[in-house]
Design a protein around this motif. Sequence first.
Motif, PDB file in Angstrom:
ATOM      1  N   ILE A   1      14.289  10.775  -4.837  1.00 44.81           N
ATOM      2  CA  ILE A   1      14.201   9.571  -4.001  1.00 44.81           C
ATOM      3  C   ILE A   1      14.786   9.895  -2.634  1.00 44.81           C
ATOM      4  O   ILE A   1      15.877  10.462  -2.532  1.00 44.81           O
ATOM      5  CB  ILE A   1      14.969   8.394  -4.639  1.00 44.81           C
ATOM      6  CG1 ILE A   1      14.246   7.916  -5.889  1.00 44.81           C
ATOM      7  CG2 ILE A   1      15.141   7.264  -3.651  1.00 44.81           C
ATOM      8  CD1 ILE A   1      14.917   6.758  -6.581  1.00 44.81           C
ATOM      9  N   ARG A   2      14.047   9.538  -1.606  1.00 46.79           N
ATOM     10  CA  ARG A   2      14.519   9.713  -0.230  1.00 46.79           C
ATOM     11  C   ARG A   2      15.039   8.368   0.243  1.00 46.79           C
ATOM     12  O   ARG A   2      14.292   7.402   0.356  1.00 46.79           O
ATOM     13  CB  ARG A   2      13.388  10.223   0.646  1.00 46.79           C
ATOM     14  CG  ARG A   2      12.903  11.595   0.188  1.00 46.79           C
ATOM     15  CD  ARG A   2      11.621  11.974   0.811  1.00 46.79           C
ATOM     16  NE  ARG A   2      10.602  10.996   0.407  1.00 46.79           N
ATOM     17  CZ  ARG A   2       9.314  11.153   0.603  1.00 46.79           C
ATOM     18  NH1 ARG A   2       8.869  12.212   1.192  1.00 46.79           N
ATOM     19  NH2 ARG A   2       8.470  10.226   0.208  1.00 46.79           N
ATOM     20  N   LEU A   3      16.334   8.329   0.505  1.00 41.61           N
ATOM     21  CA  LEU A   3      17.020   7.087   0.816  1.00 41.61           C
ATOM     22  C   LEU A   3      17.665   7.183   2.186  1.00 41.61           C
ATOM     23  O   LEU A   3      18.291   8.195   2.513  1.00 41.61           O
ATOM     24  CB  LEU A   3      18.088   6.845  -0.264  1.00 41.61           C
ATOM     25  CG  LEU A   3      18.904   5.586  -0.202  1.00 41.61           C
ATOM     26  CD1 LEU A   3      18.034   4.376  -0.523  1.00 41.61           C
ATOM     27  CD2 LEU A   3      20.045   5.673  -1.207  1.00 41.61           C
ATOM     28  N   GLY A   4      17.513   6.137   2.985  1.00 42.88           N
ATOM     29  CA  GLY A   4      18.201   6.049   4.262  1.00 42.88           C
ATOM     30  C   GLY A   4      19.217   4.929   4.182  1.00 42.88           C
ATOM     31  O   GLY A   4      18.980   3.922   3.524  1.00 42.88           O
ATOM     32  N   ILE A   5      20.346   5.115   4.837  1.00 39.57           N
ATOM     33  CA  ILE A   5      21.362   4.075   4.907  1.00 39.57           C
ATOM     34  C   ILE A   5      21.702   3.882   6.374  1.00 39.57           C
ATOM     35  O   ILE A   5      22.069   4.837   7.068  1.00 39.57           O
ATOM     36  CB  ILE A   5      22.640   4.459   4.132  1.00 39.57           C
ATOM     37  CG1 ILE A   5      22.325   4.862   2.694  1.00 39.57           C
ATOM     38  CG2 ILE A   5      23.640   3.304   4.149  1.00 39.57           C
ATOM     39  CD1 ILE A   5      23.524   5.423   1.940  1.00 39.57           C
TER      40      ILE A   5
ATOM     41  N   ILE B   1      14.664   8.079  10.933  1.00 39.04           N
ATOM     42  CA  ILE B   1      14.270   7.280   9.757  1.00 39.04           C
ATOM     43  C   ILE B   1      12.810   6.864   9.886  1.00 39.04           C
ATOM     44  O   ILE B   1      12.056   6.918   8.923  1.00 39.04           O
ATOM     45  CB  ILE B   1      15.183   6.044   9.597  1.00 39.04           C
ATOM     46  CG1 ILE B   1      16.539   6.473   9.047  1.00 39.04           C
ATOM     47  CG2 ILE B   1      14.548   4.996   8.702  1.00 39.04           C
ATOM     48  CD1 ILE B   1      17.541   5.375   8.928  1.00 39.04           C
ATOM     49  N   LEU B   2      12.416   6.464  11.085  1.00 35.36           N
ATOM     50  CA  LEU B   2      11.047   6.001  11.296  1.00 35.36           C
ATOM     51  C   LEU B   2      10.094   7.137  11.653  1.00 35.36           C
ATOM     52  O   LEU B   2       8.890   6.995  11.494  1.00 35.36           O
ATOM     53  CB  LEU B   2      11.000   4.944  12.401  1.00 35.36           C
ATOM     54  CG  LEU B   2      11.780   3.667  12.153  1.00 35.36           C
ATOM     55  CD1 LEU B   2      11.620   2.717  13.342  1.00 35.36           C
ATOM     56  CD2 LEU B   2      11.354   2.985  10.868  1.00 35.36           C
ATOM     57  N   THR B   3      10.625   8.243  12.139  1.00 36.02           N
ATOM     58  CA  THR B   3       9.724   9.272  12.665  1.00 36.02           C
ATOM     59  C   THR B   3       9.639  10.555  11.859  1.00 36.02           C
ATOM     60  O   THR B   3       8.688  11.296  12.031  1.00 36.02           O
ATOM     61  CB  THR B   3      10.127   9.661  14.100  1.00 36.02           C
ATOM     62  OG1 THR B   3      11.458  10.197  14.079  1.00 36.02           O
ATOM     63  CG2 THR B   3      10.039   8.488  15.039  1.00 36.02           C
TER      64      THR B   3
ATOM     65  N   ASN C   1       6.560   0.763   8.410  1.00 38.70           N
ATOM     66  CA  ASN C   1       6.585   2.221   8.336  1.00 38.70           C
ATOM     67  C   ASN C   1       6.562   2.718   6.896  1.00 38.70           C
ATOM     68  O   ASN C   1       6.885   3.876   6.622  1.00 38.70           O
ATOM     69  CB  ASN C   1       7.813   2.767   9.072  1.00 38.70           C
ATOM     70  CG  ASN C   1       7.614   2.741  10.565  1.00 38.70           C
ATOM     71  OD1 ASN C   1       6.988   3.625  11.135  1.00 38.70           O
ATOM     72  ND2 ASN C   1       8.129   1.709  11.210  1.00 38.70           N
ATOM     73  N   GLY C   2       6.183   1.840   5.960  1.00 32.51           N
ATOM     74  CA  GLY C   2       6.060   2.243   4.566  1.00 32.51           C
ATOM     75  C   GLY C   2       7.373   2.445   3.850  1.00 32.51           C
ATOM     76  O   GLY C   2       7.437   3.139   2.851  1.00 32.51           O
ATOM     77  N   ILE C   3       8.431   1.857   4.370  1.00 33.82           N
ATOM     78  CA  ILE C   3       9.773   2.002   3.797  1.00 33.82           C
ATOM     79  C   ILE C   3      10.153   0.681   3.122  1.00 33.82           C
ATOM     80  O   ILE C   3       9.948  -0.394   3.694  1.00 33.82           O
ATOM     81  CB  ILE C   3      10.804   2.345   4.898  1.00 33.82           C
ATOM     82  CG1 ILE C   3      10.422   3.656   5.576  1.00 33.82           C
ATOM     83  CG2 ILE C   3      12.206   2.400   4.322  1.00 33.82           C
ATOM     84  CD1 ILE C   3      11.222   3.938   6.838  1.00 33.82           C
TER      85      ILE C   3
ATOM     86  N   TYR D   1      10.253  -3.664  10.553  1.00 42.18           N
ATOM     87  CA  TYR D   1      10.001  -2.288  10.985  1.00 42.18           C
ATOM     88  C   TYR D   1       9.981  -1.342   9.792  1.00 42.18           C
ATOM     89  O   TYR D   1       9.186  -0.413   9.742  1.00 42.18           O
ATOM     90  CB  TYR D   1      11.042  -1.826  12.010  1.00 42.18           C
ATOM     91  CG  TYR D   1      10.746  -2.309  13.410  1.00 42.18           C
ATOM     92  CD1 TYR D   1       9.629  -1.838  14.109  1.00 42.18           C
ATOM     93  CD2 TYR D   1      11.557  -3.239  14.026  1.00 42.18           C
ATOM     94  CE1 TYR D   1       9.349  -2.275  15.388  1.00 42.18           C
ATOM     95  CE2 TYR D   1      11.284  -3.692  15.310  1.00 42.18           C
ATOM     96  CZ  TYR D   1      10.188  -3.207  15.983  1.00 42.18           C
ATOM     97  OH  TYR D   1       9.908  -3.650  17.237  1.00 42.18           O
ATOM     98  N   SER D   2      10.859  -1.579   8.829  1.00 36.46           N
ATOM     99  CA  SER D   2      10.867  -0.747   7.619  1.00 36.46           C
ATOM    100  C   SER D   2       9.536  -0.853   6.898  1.00 36.46           C
ATOM    101  O   SER D   2       8.904   0.155   6.593  1.00 36.46           O
ATOM    102  CB  SER D   2      11.997  -1.184   6.683  1.00 36.46           C
ATOM    103  OG  SER D   2      13.248  -1.013   7.292  1.00 36.46           O
TER     104      SER D   2
END
Length: 159
Positions: A51-55, A113-115, A154-156, A150-151
């Motif tokens: 899992i790719r997770l951003g915080i 995160i977005l790019t 961007n498919g998040i 925005y998340s």
Amino acid sequence: MKKKKFIFLIILAPIFLVGIATYQYIKNDTSFDEFNPPEINKSLSPSRDKIRLGIIGDSWVADNNLKNAIKVNLIESGVTPQISNYGHPGAKSRQILRNLFLSENKKYSSKSILTGNNIDYLVIVAGVNDTAGHIGKEFYAHHISLLIKYSLANGIKPL
């Protein structure tokens, strides 16, 4: 009589200018940002084994304690996480949003995160500084909803 009017204007003019400057400062500091959808949406298909997770967030995120706690819990659950952590101490929800669009060479930028990080899920931690700044629930709700938009654009999946 003219001298009294002149003295009155000399005293009143700086007070008026300070009032205008204060109004502009407060207006700028509490203004709402707008949603400008990205031109290209990423299509992500989360990997089942990783899992790719951003915080993103304020000082609660900056010290990596939250990142480490999430990582330990995911590993204990049998999931291998890849975690990107972006904390900005003292940031209000609007600044956390704006950090998503800062140039990647700028301090507190979370633009990757977005790019480029292909994040599956985004944990958003914000609100303490909005409350402390007495900005209001509308300011907080507006900018958190933009972070969510925005998340999603961007498919998040925001959490």
